[in-house]
Structures are given as C-alpha cells and as structure tokens.
Design an enzyme around this catalytic site. Sequence first.
Site, PDB file in Angstrom:
ATOM      1  N   GLN A   1     -13.917   2.768   2.763  1.00 12.43           N
ATOM      2  CA  GLN A   1     -13.405   2.200   1.508  1.00 12.43           C
ATOM      3  C   GLN A   1     -13.242   3.326   0.487  1.00 12.43           C
ATOM      4  O   GLN A   1     -14.165   4.122   0.280  1.00 12.43           O
ATOM      5  CB  GLN A   1     -14.368   1.135   0.953  1.00 12.43           C
ATOM      6  CG  GLN A   1     -13.827   0.444  -0.297  1.00 12.43           C
ATOM      7  CD  GLN A   1     -14.696  -0.720  -0.761  1.00 12.43           C
ATOM      8  OE1 GLN A   1     -15.814  -0.918  -0.261  1.00 12.43           O
ATOM      9  NE2 GLN A   1     -14.206  -1.488  -1.714  1.00 12.43           N
TER      10      GLN A   1
ATOM     11  N   ASN B   1     -12.275  -2.830   4.368  1.00 13.44           N
ATOM     12  CA  ASN B   1     -13.277  -1.762   4.408  1.00 13.44           C
ATOM     13  C   ASN B   1     -14.300  -1.972   3.300  1.00 13.44           C
ATOM     14  O   ASN B   1     -13.921  -2.248   2.160  1.00 13.44           O
ATOM     15  CB  ASN B   1     -12.589  -0.402   4.228  1.00 13.44           C
ATOM     16  CG  ASN B   1     -11.576  -0.127   5.323  1.00 13.44           C
ATOM     17  OD1 ASN B   1     -11.733  -0.583   6.442  1.00 13.44           O
ATOM     18  ND2 ASN B   1     -10.526   0.610   5.002  1.00 13.44           N
TER      19      ASN B   1
ATOM     20  N   HIS C   1     -10.286  -5.396  -1.251  1.00 10.17           N
ATOM     21  CA  HIS C   1      -8.901  -5.640  -0.833  1.00 10.17           C
ATOM     22  C   HIS C   1      -8.836  -5.839   0.671  1.00 10.17           C
ATOM     23  O   HIS C   1      -9.628  -5.279   1.421  1.00 10.17           O
ATOM     24  CB  HIS C   1      -7.994  -4.478  -1.236  1.00 10.17           C
ATOM     25  CG  HIS C   1      -8.551  -3.133  -0.857  1.00 10.17           C
ATOM     26  ND1 HIS C   1      -9.510  -2.501  -1.612  1.00 10.17           N
ATOM     27  CD2 HIS C   1      -8.304  -2.335   0.191  1.00 10.17           C
ATOM     28  CE1 HIS C   1      -9.826  -1.358  -1.034  1.00 10.17           C
ATOM     29  NE2 HIS C   1      -9.123  -1.231   0.067  1.00 10.17           N
TER      30      HIS C   1
ATOM     31  N   HIS D   1      -6.353  -5.253   3.865  1.00 16.15           N
ATOM     32  CA  HIS D   1      -5.143  -4.595   4.347  1.00 16.15           C
ATOM     33  C   HIS D   1      -4.456  -5.530   5.340  1.00 16.15           C
ATOM     34  O   HIS D   1      -5.086  -5.973   6.316  1.00 16.15           O
ATOM     35  CB  HIS D   1      -5.478  -3.315   5.121  1.00 16.15           C
ATOM     36  CG  HIS D   1      -6.073  -2.216   4.306  1.00 16.15           C
ATOM     37  ND1 HIS D   1      -5.330  -1.163   3.843  1.00 16.15           N
ATOM     38  CD2 HIS D   1      -7.344  -1.978   3.900  1.00 16.15           C
ATOM     39  CE1 HIS D   1      -6.116  -0.321   3.183  1.00 16.15           C
ATOM     40  NE2 HIS D   1      -7.349  -0.791   3.207  1.00 16.15           N
TER      41      HIS D   1
ATOM     42  N   ASP E   1       0.867  -1.186   0.000  1.00 14.40           N
ATOM     43  CA  ASP E   1       0.000   0.000   0.000  1.00 14.40           C
ATOM     44  C   ASP E   1       0.903   1.235   0.000  1.00 14.40           C
ATOM     45  O   ASP E   1       1.864   1.300   0.764  1.00 14.40           O
ATOM     46  CB  ASP E   1      -0.884  -0.016   1.256  1.00 14.40           C
ATOM     47  CG  ASP E   1      -1.949   1.066   1.223  1.00 14.40           C
ATOM     48  OD1 ASP E   1      -3.130   0.712   1.285  1.00 14.40           O
ATOM     49  OD2 ASP E   1      -1.597   2.266   1.150  1.00 14.40           O
TER      50      ASP E   1
HETATM   51  P1  AMP Z   1      -9.421   1.591   1.332  1.00 17.18           P
HETATM   52  O1  AMP Z   1      -9.508   2.968   1.920  1.00 17.18           O
HETATM   53  O2  AMP Z   1      -9.664   0.495   2.311  1.00 17.18           O
HETATM   54  O3  AMP Z   1     -10.281   1.486   0.089  1.00 17.18           O
HETATM   55  O4  AMP Z   1      -7.908   1.409   0.905  1.00 17.18           O
HETATM   56  C1  AMP Z   1      -7.408   1.739  -0.348  1.00 17.18           C
HETATM   57  C2  AMP Z   1      -5.921   1.754  -0.205  1.00 17.18           C
HETATM   58  O5  AMP Z   1      -5.347   1.747  -1.481  1.00 17.18           O
HETATM   59  C3  AMP Z   1      -5.369   2.980   0.526  1.00 17.18           C
HETATM   60  O6  AMP Z   1      -4.750   2.566   1.733  1.00 17.18           O
HETATM   61  C4  AMP Z   1      -4.390   3.570  -0.470  1.00 17.18           C
HETATM   62  O7  AMP Z   1      -3.207   4.021   0.125  1.00 17.18           O
HETATM   63  C5  AMP Z   1      -4.123   2.405  -1.386  1.00 17.18           C
HETATM   64  N1  AMP Z   1      -3.725   2.772  -2.732  1.00 17.18           N
HETATM   65  C6  AMP Z   1      -4.364   3.609  -3.579  1.00 17.18           C
HETATM   66  N2  AMP Z   1      -3.703   3.678  -4.752  1.00 17.18           N
HETATM   67  C7  AMP Z   1      -2.649   2.849  -4.659  1.00 17.18           C
HETATM   68  C8  AMP Z   1      -1.572   2.483  -5.532  1.00 17.18           C
HETATM   69  N3  AMP Z   1      -1.474   2.989  -6.757  1.00 17.18           N
HETATM   70  N4  AMP Z   1      -0.649   1.609  -5.083  1.00 17.18           N
HETATM   71  C9  AMP Z   1      -0.735   1.096  -3.841  1.00 17.18           C
HETATM   72  N5  AMP Z   1      -1.712   1.397  -2.972  1.00 17.18           N
HETATM   73  C10 AMP Z   1      -2.655   2.271  -3.359  1.00 17.18           C
END
Ligand code: AMP
Length: 143
Positions: free
Chosen positions: A94, A87, A100, A102, A30
């Site tokens: 989310q 999430n 996904h 974490h 992440d």
């Molecule tokens: P969520 O808020 O649970 O939907 O988590 C989405 C996650 O995706 C966040 O923690 C972001 O930091 C991560 N994220 C978004 N874009 C990227 C990317 N290009 N590479 C890696 N992680 C990402």
Amino acid sequence: MSETIFEKIIKKEIPAHIVYEDDEVLAFLDITQVTKGHTLVIPKEHVATIFDYSDELAATVFSRVPKIARALQRAFPEMVGLNILNNNGEQAYQSVFHSHLHLIPRYGATDDFGLKWGTNNDHYTAEDLKALAETIRAAHEEA
Ligand code: AMP
C-alpha cells in the site's frame, strides 16, 4: 490524519479521470494503468485500510464494485477477466493510505499484471489448519 492525494481528488483539488461517482463512492483511473482501464474505487469517507471500515461503509463501497466491473466489461469487450486487489499496509504494497480497491481488467496471459501465489500445502497439516481456523474464529468473536 495527514491528507492523502485521494482526498485532494475527492475534493476536486487535483484532476482525475473519473469513471463513477455518487455521494459516497468515487472511482477513477489509476495513473499507472497496469492494464487498460485499471480503476481505483474509493470511499469518500476517509479510512486508511480495510481494518478501519464500518460494516456500513464496507457494504456501501463493495456494493458499487459489480456495477463498475460491468461498465469496464462493456467498455472493453476484449477483457477476459478482472482482478480486484486491495493492499493494506506498506509491506502489502500500500502506498496511498486512503483505502482503495484496484480493479484491473485482464486481457490475457501477456498483459502487464502479475501475481506470485505461493503453494504451501506441504507446510500445514489438517491439525495445523484446524488450529489456525480456531484461532481466527476466537479472535473474531472477541472483536
Ligand atoms: P497502492 O499501492 O495499492 O496504495 O495503490 C496506490 C495507487 O494509486 C497506485 O497504483 C498509483 O498509481 C495510484 N495513484 C497515485 N496517485 C494517483 C493519482 N493522482 N491519480 C490516479 N492514481 C494515482
């Protein structure tokens, strides 16, 4: 379905720091690195939230989690724990609508991960809990 950034990562259209990959599952760092090694585990098949998984896809994705968790543990022996977070929905924080998990390695009370966990025992009687459980069981059986 509009494509999310994770589809672009799956298709290798944009870079990611991949830590595990097979035909069905991808895991990569992440970008926010809440703690060192913070990893996202995703199915390659598109599902937006937990509500959309088939039993088979859930089994596939979750079966990879212990393996990736152990890799994190071996990579970072100073790890003292691991939070697994998923999430679902904007109100549940989310932001990317390709499901996904974490995996957030923990290094102690002062690492940068926090969670507010309310304690509402006082608001529910045993009867309330029984009724809630019955409601959920009935909903499950109807599904
Ligand atoms: P969520 O808020 O649970 O939907 O988590 C989405 C996650 O995706 C966040 O923690 C972001 O930091 C991560 N994220 C978004 N874009 C990227 C990317 N290009 N590479 C890696 N992680 C990402």
